[in-house]
Design an enzyme around this catalytic site. Structure first.
Site, PDB file in Angstrom:
ATOM      1  N   SER A   1      33.418  51.826  52.878  1.00  0.00           N
ATOM      2  CA  SER A   1      34.794  51.572  53.216  1.00  0.00           C
ATOM      3  C   SER A   1      35.039  52.320  54.639  1.00  0.00           C
ATOM      4  O   SER A   1      36.305  52.238  55.056  1.00  0.00           O
ATOM      5  CB  SER A   1      35.682  52.076  52.123  1.00  0.00           C
ATOM      6  OG  SER A   1      35.663  51.269  51.025  1.00  0.00           O
TER       7      SER A   1
ATOM      8  N   ASP B   1      46.694  42.522  44.230  1.00  0.00           N
ATOM      9  CA  ASP B   1      45.535  42.982  43.998  1.00  0.00           C
ATOM     10  C   ASP B   1      45.400  43.255  42.286  1.00  0.00           C
ATOM     11  O   ASP B   1      46.002  44.135  41.771  1.00  0.00           O
ATOM     12  CB  ASP B   1      45.046  44.257  44.500  1.00  0.00           C
ATOM     13  CG  ASP B   1      43.763  44.772  43.980  1.00  0.00           C
ATOM     14  OD1 ASP B   1      42.816  44.274  43.569  1.00  0.00           O
ATOM     15  OD2 ASP B   1      43.719  46.024  44.393  1.00  0.00           O
TER      16      ASP B   1
ATOM     17  N   ASP C   1      37.262  45.073  42.980  1.00  0.00           N
ATOM     18  CA  ASP C   1      37.700  46.263  43.520  1.00  0.00           C
ATOM     19  C   ASP C   1      37.138  47.425  42.855  1.00  0.00           C
ATOM     20  O   ASP C   1      36.831  47.638  41.729  1.00  0.00           O
ATOM     21  CB  ASP C   1      39.300  46.173  43.479  1.00  0.00           C
ATOM     22  CG  ASP C   1      40.008  47.169  44.268  1.00  0.00           C
ATOM     23  OD1 ASP C   1      40.509  46.629  45.198  1.00  0.00           O
ATOM     24  OD2 ASP C   1      39.956  48.534  44.284  1.00  0.00           O
TER      25      ASP C   1
ATOM     26  N   HIS D   1      45.378  47.325  42.435  1.00  0.00           N
ATOM     27  CA  HIS D   1      46.312  48.038  43.105  1.00  0.00           C
ATOM     28  C   HIS D   1      47.788  47.649  43.000  1.00  0.00           C
ATOM     29  O   HIS D   1      48.695  48.164  43.761  1.00  0.00           O
ATOM     30  CB  HIS D   1      46.009  48.454  44.467  1.00  0.00           C
ATOM     31  CG  HIS D   1      44.738  49.409  44.667  1.00  0.00           C
ATOM     32  ND1 HIS D   1      43.331  48.678  44.586  1.00  0.00           N
ATOM     33  CD2 HIS D   1      44.668  50.539  44.749  1.00  0.00           C
ATOM     34  CE1 HIS D   1      42.644  49.622  44.640  1.00  0.00           C
ATOM     35  NE2 HIS D   1      43.290  50.862  44.824  1.00  0.00           N
TER      36      HIS D   1
ATOM     37  N   CYS E   1      41.837  49.712  49.166  1.00  0.00           N
ATOM     38  CA  CYS E   1      42.026  48.435  48.489  1.00  0.00           C
ATOM     39  C   CYS E   1      41.168  47.574  49.032  1.00  0.00           C
ATOM     40  O   CYS E   1      40.864  47.098  50.046  1.00  0.00           O
ATOM     41  CB  CYS E   1      43.454  47.966  48.457  1.00  0.00           C
ATOM     42  SG  CYS E   1      43.343  46.439  47.652  1.00  0.00           S
TER      43      CYS E   1
END
Length: 632
Positions: A326, A350, A365, A371, A384
């Site tokens: 990430s 999401d 996820d 989320h 996310c």
């Protein structure tokens, strides 16, 4: 019979006179030949035989130059030279090598390893009459014992030489590199004149990259020797030119802080000054003692380093290639905004997974329940994955490759860092050439969260983060800050092939930076615990890189996974937000979550640089806007 009939006195006299004349003439001719020969030797060929005589009596010896010193940005000495006494042999002057070695073994403490190393160097190509060292770092007692037997050992000398020494060896080993004895391959490519008498050359790091500046220029001296080849006096001397002293951007205090924060773990920390591109810290842990390599590391010591499971010789900061996870999202967010793949108002739902089609694979996820509704700011703050899955598919691999290459991924973008790897920035052409497969949409999905084929080094992550901190201004990362009393090497200006990263809307920089600040200071930011209470505002992004793949519905449980198979903890960020002074990339191998492990390390680096190590006049760099602010 009269006596005269038997003896002719006159005839005998004439015979005697003729014989004397012949002998005199013969002697004269001999004397004349001798005088002529003497005349030829003493007058006609005087210069020739004087030269030959001087070659026996007077020799030209090269004088190696002292190697330049290396300092950090605060003029703390990082690499110096110290005198070392060693016993050397000149094979051309030694009567019998084996017999001489046997005598030396009885006089000195010479190990089997020393003897093996000597025999190996004896067989290697070398310069005529070059000394071959047998033992280094002799004690005073050993020097005294050797002096007593000196008359019995022709061709054996006690030599004093300056040898490289690193006072902070383990802290700087991976950044500075080290010098070592010139090997066969190096002997073929170096200047034989300028390196006459020089035994050491830069092997890695700064020592290798700036070898030309650090080495200096060789000197010469004419010395008078006796029949045994021992020096009696110096007749004439041309002093060598010492190597240039260089100053690095590196700050030893921050480097020590990085090692302290990673102590007992495996990982790397790279810190860059965004304005100059100067590398403030380049730490790879665990490290090693570079001094052992200078005069030749022992076999047991090298075996211990090379076989260690922790790989202390491996420079993780420059050569460690990891999935960025990430930590790649800020760069992908810039690409998505500037390419039009998403907008600042774009919002998605999401549910905890993403599918390319209704019957396709579910890409999970990190948050199993999802989320909910998120825009780009919240997607960044909460990391996310689903938002970035969709953005990556919308952009496609070509767009992602184009933007990420401008951030320095897929190449060695540093200016003077020796040995850095280029990572892997995948593309359609790459996959077709290497895997003989087309690029699938699922590959783009994985690339959207820094997984899949993508690999990056900590130096590349720090470079890309510094580019965001400087709002697109490209400055190549560099270690060299200046040359003492000299000019920077030619070609040290910024590389023209890297243009500033200009966006269609320059405000996109501030939007993404504010989103990264939410990571640190927002109520739902993944690294809010590390940003809490700071007297300045910082921007960052946590990351977690998988070491092994999970099945589609398999859940990751760190407690049940072997330590070496756990996720790598990662973080990138910079501070302060409005006037960046430091950009950092952190990786802790098998450290677990980036928010719980890597982010606190980065916060400690920020505090050290901005609060503990900053000069009083630098305190104004933390603006009032940043001071004490915390987004709630």
């Amino acid at each position: 019979m009269p006596w005269g009939e038997f003896k002719d006195t006159a005839a005998e006299r004439r015979l005697f006179q003729r014989r004397v004349t012949v002998m005199l003439l013969f002697v004269f001719l001999l004397l004349a030949g001798l005088v002529a020969r003497m005349y030829q030797l003493q007058v006609v060929e005087h210069d020739i035989y004087t030269t030959l005589s001087d070659k026996n009596r007077v020799q030209v010896q090269s004088v190696p130059p002292p190697r330049g010193l290396v300092y950090d940005r605060n003029h703390v000495l990082l690499a110096e030279n110290r005198p070392v006494f060693s016993v050397t042999l000149v094979p051309e002057r030694v009567g019998g090598i084996d017999e001489t070695l046997e005598q030396l073994v009885q006089i000195l403490d010479v190990s089997e390893e020393d003897l093996e190393r000597f025999q190996r160097r004896l067989r290697e190509p070398r310069r005529p009459f070059q000394e071959i060292p047998l033992r280094y770092d002799l004690t005073e007692d050993e020097i005294a014992r050797l002096a007593v037997h000196r008359h019995e050992l022709p061709g054996v000398e006690v030599e004093a030489e300056l040898v490289r020494y690193y006072p902070h060896s383990e802290l700087t080993a991976h950044a500075l590199g080290f010098v070592g004895r010139i090997n066969r391959e190096e002997l073929q490519r170096i200047d034989p004149v300028n390196y006459a008498g020089t035994n050491y050359i830069g092997k890695s790091g700064v020592e290798r990259f700036y070898e030309e500046q650090l080495h200096g220029k060789v000197g010469y001296q004419h010395v008078e020797t006796n029949a045994r080849g021992r020096t009696l006096r110096v007749l004439e001397q041309e002093n060598p030119v010492p190597g240039e002293d260089i100053e690095l951007h590196l700050d030893l205090r921050l480097q020590a802080k990085a090692h302290e924060l990673l102590d007992g773990r495996r990982g790397a920390i790279v810190a860059i000054e965004p304005e100059t591109g100067g590398l403030l810290a380049l730490a790879s842990v665990p490290g090693f003692d570079a001094n052992k390599f200078v005069t030749g590391i022992s076999v047991p010591d090298y075996r211990a380093l090379s076989t260690s499971i922790n790989k202390p010789l491996f420079n993780r900061a420059l050569r460690g290639q990891y999935p960025p996870g990430s930590t790649l999202k800020p760069m992908l967010a810039i690409a998505a905004l500037d390419s039009g793949a998403v907008t600042k108002d774009h919002t998605i739902w999401d549910p905890g997974y993403f599918q390319l089609n209704s019957k396709g694979r579910r890409y999970r996820d990190w948050k199993r329940g999802g989320h909910g509704w998120v825009d780009l700011t919240h997607a960044m703050a909460q990391s996310c994955d689903v938002y970035f899955y969709e953005a990556a598919v919308e952009m496609g691999v070509d767009t992602m490759h184009s933007y990420l290459s401008r951030f320095g991924f897929g190449e060695d973008a540093a200016l003077d860092v020796s040995g850095a790897l280029s990572g892997l920035l995948p593309s359609q052409d790459w996959k077709r050439a290497v895997r003989n497969q087309p690029w699938y949409p699922g590959d783009s999905v994985n690339m959207g969260i820094g997984q899949g084929f993508m690999l990056a080094t900590p130096l590349q992550l720090a470079t890309a983060t510094s580019l965001i901190a400087s709002r697109g201004k490209w400055v190549e990362p560099r270690l060299l800050k200046g040359v003492e009393g000299g000019e920077l090497p030619e070609g040290f200006l910024p590389d023209e092939t890297h243009k500033p990263l200009k966006l269609e809307d320059p405000d996109d920089w501030e939007y993404i930076i504010d989103a990264m600040a939410e990571v640190m200071h927002g109520s739902r930011g993944t690294a809010r615990a590390s940003g809490r209470g700071a007297p300045y505002r910082m921007a960052g992004k946590t990351g977690t890189a998988q070491v092994f793949s999970l099945a589609e519905d398999e859940k990751y449980d760190a407690e049940e996974v072997k330590e070496r198979l756990r996720d790598h903890a990662m973080f990138v960020g910079f501070a302060p937000v409005d006037n960046p002074q430091i950009a950092v990339a952190v990786i802790v191998e098998n450290g677990g979550g980036g928010s719980s492990t890597a982010a606190p390390v980065a916060r400690a680096m920020f505090d050290a640089w901005l609060l503990e190590l900053a000069a009083p006049e630098d305190s104004s760099l933390i603006s009032k806007t940043d001071a004490g602010s915390e987004i709630l």
